[in-house]
Design a protein around this motif. Structure first.
Motif, PDB file in Angstrom:
ATOM      1  N   LEU A   1      51.438  34.282   2.222  1.00 49.91           N
ATOM      2  CA  LEU A   1      51.786  35.303   1.229  1.00 49.91           C
ATOM      3  C   LEU A   1      52.899  36.227   1.705  1.00 49.91           C
ATOM      4  O   LEU A   1      53.700  36.716   0.904  1.00 49.91           O
ATOM      5  CB  LEU A   1      50.541  36.116   0.858  1.00 49.91           C
ATOM      6  CG  LEU A   1      50.710  37.019  -0.362  1.00 49.91           C
ATOM      7  CD1 LEU A   1      50.868  36.202  -1.636  1.00 49.91           C
ATOM      8  CD2 LEU A   1      49.531  37.984  -0.487  1.00 49.91           C
ATOM      9  N   HIS A   2      52.975  36.483   3.014  1.00 49.99           N
ATOM     10  CA  HIS A   2      53.984  37.421   3.511  1.00 49.99           C
ATOM     11  C   HIS A   2      55.405  36.895   3.345  1.00 49.99           C
ATOM     12  O   HIS A   2      56.370  37.642   3.499  1.00 49.99           O
ATOM     13  CB  HIS A   2      53.721  37.769   4.982  1.00 49.99           C
ATOM     14  CG  HIS A   2      53.815  36.618   5.914  1.00 49.99           C
ATOM     15  ND1 HIS A   2      52.817  35.663   6.013  1.00 49.99           N
ATOM     16  CD2 HIS A   2      54.777  36.238   6.785  1.00 49.99           C
ATOM     17  CE1 HIS A   2      53.162  34.756   6.916  1.00 49.99           C
ATOM     18  NE2 HIS A   2      54.346  35.079   7.392  1.00 49.99           N
ATOM     19  N   TRP A   3      55.553  35.592   3.029  1.00 48.72           N
ATOM     20  CA  TRP A   3      56.885  35.035   2.763  1.00 48.72           C
ATOM     21  C   TRP A   3      57.346  35.332   1.341  1.00 48.72           C
ATOM     22  O   TRP A   3      58.523  35.116   1.014  1.00 48.72           O
ATOM     23  CB  TRP A   3      56.877  33.526   2.970  1.00 48.72           C
ATOM     24  CG  TRP A   3      56.757  33.080   4.393  1.00 48.72           C
ATOM     25  CD1 TRP A   3      55.665  32.514   4.983  1.00 48.72           C
ATOM     26  CD2 TRP A   3      57.756  33.141   5.416  1.00 48.72           C
ATOM     27  NE1 TRP A   3      55.926  32.222   6.299  1.00 48.72           N
ATOM     28  CE2 TRP A   3      57.197  32.589   6.597  1.00 48.72           C
ATOM     29  CE3 TRP A   3      59.073  33.609   5.447  1.00 48.72           C
ATOM     30  CZ2 TRP A   3      57.912  32.498   7.794  1.00 48.72           C
ATOM     31  CZ3 TRP A   3      59.779  33.522   6.642  1.00 48.72           C
ATOM     32  CH2 TRP A   3      59.199  32.964   7.797  1.00 48.72           C
ATOM     33  N   THR A   4      56.461  35.794   0.473  1.00 53.00           N
ATOM     34  CA  THR A   4      56.836  35.980  -0.935  1.00 53.00           C
ATOM     35  C   THR A   4      57.559  37.309  -1.127  1.00 53.00           C
ATOM     36  O   THR A   4      57.389  38.257  -0.363  1.00 53.00           O
ATOM     37  CB  THR A   4      55.608  35.927  -1.850  1.00 53.00           C
ATOM     38  OG1 THR A   4      54.704  36.986  -1.517  1.00 53.00           O
ATOM     39  CG2 THR A   4      54.892  34.587  -1.714  1.00 53.00           C
ATOM     40  N   ASN A   5      58.354  37.367  -2.184  1.00 50.94           N
ATOM     41  CA  ASN A   5      59.131  38.558  -2.513  1.00 50.94           C
ATOM     42  C   ASN A   5      58.200  39.621  -3.098  1.00 50.94           C
ATOM     43  O   ASN A   5      57.480  39.348  -4.061  1.00 50.94           O
ATOM     44  CB  ASN A   5      60.221  38.182  -3.523  1.00 50.94           C
ATOM     45  CG  ASN A   5      61.207  39.303  -3.768  1.00 50.94           C
ATOM     46  OD1 ASN A   5      60.888  40.474  -3.617  1.00 50.94           O
ATOM     47  ND2 ASN A   5      62.412  38.949  -4.150  1.00 50.94           N
ATOM     48  N   PRO A   6      58.206  40.838  -2.542  1.00 49.95           N
ATOM     49  CA  PRO A   6      57.283  41.858  -3.059  1.00 49.95           C
ATOM     50  C   PRO A   6      57.616  42.321  -4.468  1.00 49.95           C
ATOM     51  O   PRO A   6      56.748  42.843  -5.169  1.00 49.95           O
ATOM     52  CB  PRO A   6      57.431  43.006  -2.053  1.00 49.95           C
ATOM     53  CG  PRO A   6      58.771  42.803  -1.419  1.00 49.95           C
ATOM     54  CD  PRO A   6      58.977  41.317  -1.376  1.00 49.95           C
ATOM     55  N   GLU A   7      58.847  42.123  -4.906  1.00 51.16           N
ATOM     56  CA  GLU A   7      59.236  42.589  -6.230  1.00 51.16           C
ATOM     57  C   GLU A   7      58.474  41.800  -7.307  1.00 51.16           C
ATOM     58  O   GLU A   7      58.566  40.574  -7.375  1.00 51.16           O
ATOM     59  CB  GLU A   7      60.746  42.419  -6.440  1.00 51.16           C
ATOM     60  CG  GLU A   7      61.242  42.999  -7.748  1.00 51.16           C
ATOM     61  CD  GLU A   7      62.748  42.913  -7.884  1.00 51.16           C
ATOM     62  OE1 GLU A   7      63.248  43.270  -8.966  1.00 51.16           O
ATOM     63  OE2 GLU A   7      63.427  42.492  -6.926  1.00 51.16           O
ATOM     64  N   ASP A   8      57.726  42.503  -8.119  1.00 49.00           N
ATOM     65  CA  ASP A   8      56.934  41.895  -9.199  1.00 49.00           C
ATOM     66  C   ASP A   8      55.925  40.869  -8.689  1.00 49.00           C
ATOM     67  O   ASP A   8      55.501  39.987  -9.446  1.00 49.00           O
ATOM     68  CB  ASP A   8      57.853  41.221 -10.239  1.00 49.00           C
ATOM     69  CG  ASP A   8      58.801  42.207 -10.895  1.00 49.00           C
ATOM     70  OD1 ASP A   8      58.400  43.361 -11.101  1.00 49.00           O
ATOM     71  OD2 ASP A   8      59.941  41.824 -11.190  1.00 49.00           O
ATOM     72  N   ARG A   9      55.514  40.986  -7.415  1.00 50.92           N
ATOM     73  CA  ARG A   9      54.609  39.986  -6.848  1.00 50.92           C
ATOM     74  C   ARG A   9      53.319  39.866  -7.664  1.00 50.92           C
ATOM     75  O   ARG A   9      52.877  38.763  -7.977  1.00 50.92           O
ATOM     76  CB  ARG A   9      54.277  40.345  -5.400  1.00 50.92           C
ATOM     77  CG  ARG A   9      53.281  39.377  -4.784  1.00 50.92           C
ATOM     78  CD  ARG A   9      53.182  39.423  -3.276  1.00 50.92           C
ATOM     79  NE  ARG A   9      53.455  40.652  -2.624  1.00 50.92           N
ATOM     80  CZ  ARG A   9      54.219  40.770  -1.510  1.00 50.92           C
ATOM     81  NH1 ARG A   9      54.781  39.704  -0.973  1.00 50.92           N
ATOM     82  NH2 ARG A   9      54.407  41.933  -0.940  1.00 50.92           N
ATOM     83  N   TRP A  10      52.725  41.003  -8.029  1.00 51.51           N
ATOM     84  CA  TRP A  10      51.393  40.933  -8.629  1.00 51.51           C
ATOM     85  C   TRP A  10      51.426  40.654 -10.112  1.00 51.51           C
ATOM     86  O   TRP A  10      50.500  40.036 -10.653  1.00 51.51           O
ATOM     87  CB  TRP A  10      50.605  42.191  -8.274  1.00 51.51           C
ATOM     88  CG  TRP A  10      50.468  42.274  -6.789  1.00 51.51           C
ATOM     89  CD1 TRP A  10      51.045  43.176  -5.948  1.00 51.51           C
ATOM     90  CD2 TRP A  10      49.769  41.343  -5.950  1.00 51.51           C
ATOM     91  NE1 TRP A  10      50.741  42.879  -4.643  1.00 51.51           N
ATOM     92  CE2 TRP A  10      49.965  41.763  -4.603  1.00 51.51           C
ATOM     93  CE3 TRP A  10      49.007  40.209  -6.192  1.00 51.51           C
ATOM     94  CZ2 TRP A  10      49.420  41.084  -3.524  1.00 51.51           C
ATOM     95  CZ3 TRP A  10      48.458  39.520  -5.110  1.00 51.51           C
ATOM     96  CH2 TRP A  10      48.671  39.969  -3.799  1.00 51.51           C
ATOM     97  N   SER A  11      52.477  41.042 -10.792  1.00 45.16           N
ATOM     98  CA  SER A  11      52.583  40.632 -12.192  1.00 45.16           C
ATOM     99  C   SER A  11      52.851  39.135 -12.278  1.00 45.16           C
ATOM    100  O   SER A  11      52.318  38.442 -13.171  1.00 45.16           O
ATOM    101  CB  SER A  11      53.689  41.417 -12.906  1.00 45.16           C
ATOM    102  OG  SER A  11      54.952  41.200 -12.296  1.00 45.16           O
TER     103      SER A  11
END
Length: 224
Positions: free
Chosen positions: A78-88
Motif C-alpha cells: 500500500l505504501h507504493w500507492t499515491n496518497p492523492e484520492d487514495r481512499w475515494s
C-alpha cells in the motif's frame, strides 16, 4: 474472513508481487483479481497461481471504477500507492459493507550482533532501511498507518489494528533476496544496490533468525 461477517466471494489484490497472499486467498475459494504494475513481476506471479485467479497489469492508480469486490487488500504494497484520492479510489472498488485490508511489516534480524554487522555493512549506502510511515505517524503511536488515514476517511469505518507474531529462520541468501524488495534499497542506483547486497551477504551467517510480525489493518466500506 471473520471480520467480514459474511461470505467473501470476490477480492481485488493491489500489488500482488509473486503472489504469496494471492495464493492464500484463492485457496479459500475466493475469486481473486491480482493486479501488479511490473511486467517481470507479473510474469513470475503467473507461474505460481492456481486456476481461477485473474491477473491484470496495472498500478492502483490505473484501476478504473466499475466492478466492485467484497474484499480489496494489499500485502506490503500500500505504501507504493499515491496518497492523492487514495481512499475515494479504494472506496470505488469495495462493495458497500465490504472489507479493505492491509497487512505487512518489517523483517528484522533477531540477533543484535548480526543486526549491528549488517548496519555497519550498509552504512556507506543507507543510514537506515526502515520504511518510514507514509503519513509521518511516530512508531510509538497506538494506531499506525494506514489505520491513521482510514480513521480520517469518510469512506470507511470500524477501523481495527492487530499484530500477528511470526518468527522464522531463513538462509542468508533468502534474507538478502528479501532486502532486494525493500523500498530503501530499490531507490539506490543499481550498482550501489548490488554492492550493498554483496557486503551484507559477507557478514551474515549461513542462516538467520528473523522477527517478522505482521500488522493488520481492517476497515469496512460505509454504505452511502
Amino acid at each position: 474472513m471473520t471480520y467480514a461477517g459474511r461470505p467473501v466471494r470476490t477480492a481485488l489484490e493491489i500489488g500482488a508481487g509473486t503472489g504469496k497472499a494471492t495464493r492464500l486467498f484463492a485457496r479459500r475459494g475466493i475469486t481473486v483479481t491480482a493486479t501488479e504494475p511490473d511486467a517481470a513481476m507479473l510474469a513470475e506471479l503467473r507461474k505460481h497461481l492456481p486456476p481461477g485467479v485473474r491477473t491484470v497489469q496495472a498500478a492502483f492508480e490505473d484501476l478504473r471504477p466499475g466492478e466492485s469486490y467484497g474484499l480489496v487488500y494489499a500485502a506490503a504494497a500500500l505504501h507504493w500507492t499515491n496518497p492523492e484520492d487514495r481512499w475515494s479510489r479504494m472506496a470505488a472498488l469495495v462493495e458497500p459493507g465490504g472489507v479493505f485490508a492491509s497487512f505487512g511489516g518489517p523483517i528484522q534480524l533477531a540477533d543484535p550482533a548480526v543486526e549491528e554487522a549488517v548496519r555497519t555493512a550498509r552504512a556507506p549506502f543507507l543510514e537506515s532501511d526502515e520504511v518510514p510511515s507514509p503519513d509521518g505517524t511516530p512508531a510509538g503511536y497506538a494506531m499506525q498507518w494506514p489505520g491513521t488515514e482510514l480513521l480520517r476517511s469518510e469512506w470507511f469505518g470500524d477501523v481495527r489494528q492487530s499484530v500477528v507474531e511470526r518468527r522464522v529462520t531463513m538462509t542468508a541468501r533468502d534474507y538478502v533476496g528479501h532486502l532486494s524488495t525493500v523500498s530503501a534499497y530499490l531507490l539506490l542506483p543499481l550498482p550501489e544496490q548490488e554492492e550493498v547486497y554483496r557486503r551484507i551477504l559477507r557478514v551474515l551467517p549461513g542462516t538467520v533468525d528473523i522477527a517478522a510480525d505482521l500488522t493488520v489493518h481492517l476497515a469496512r466500506r460505509r454504505a452511502r
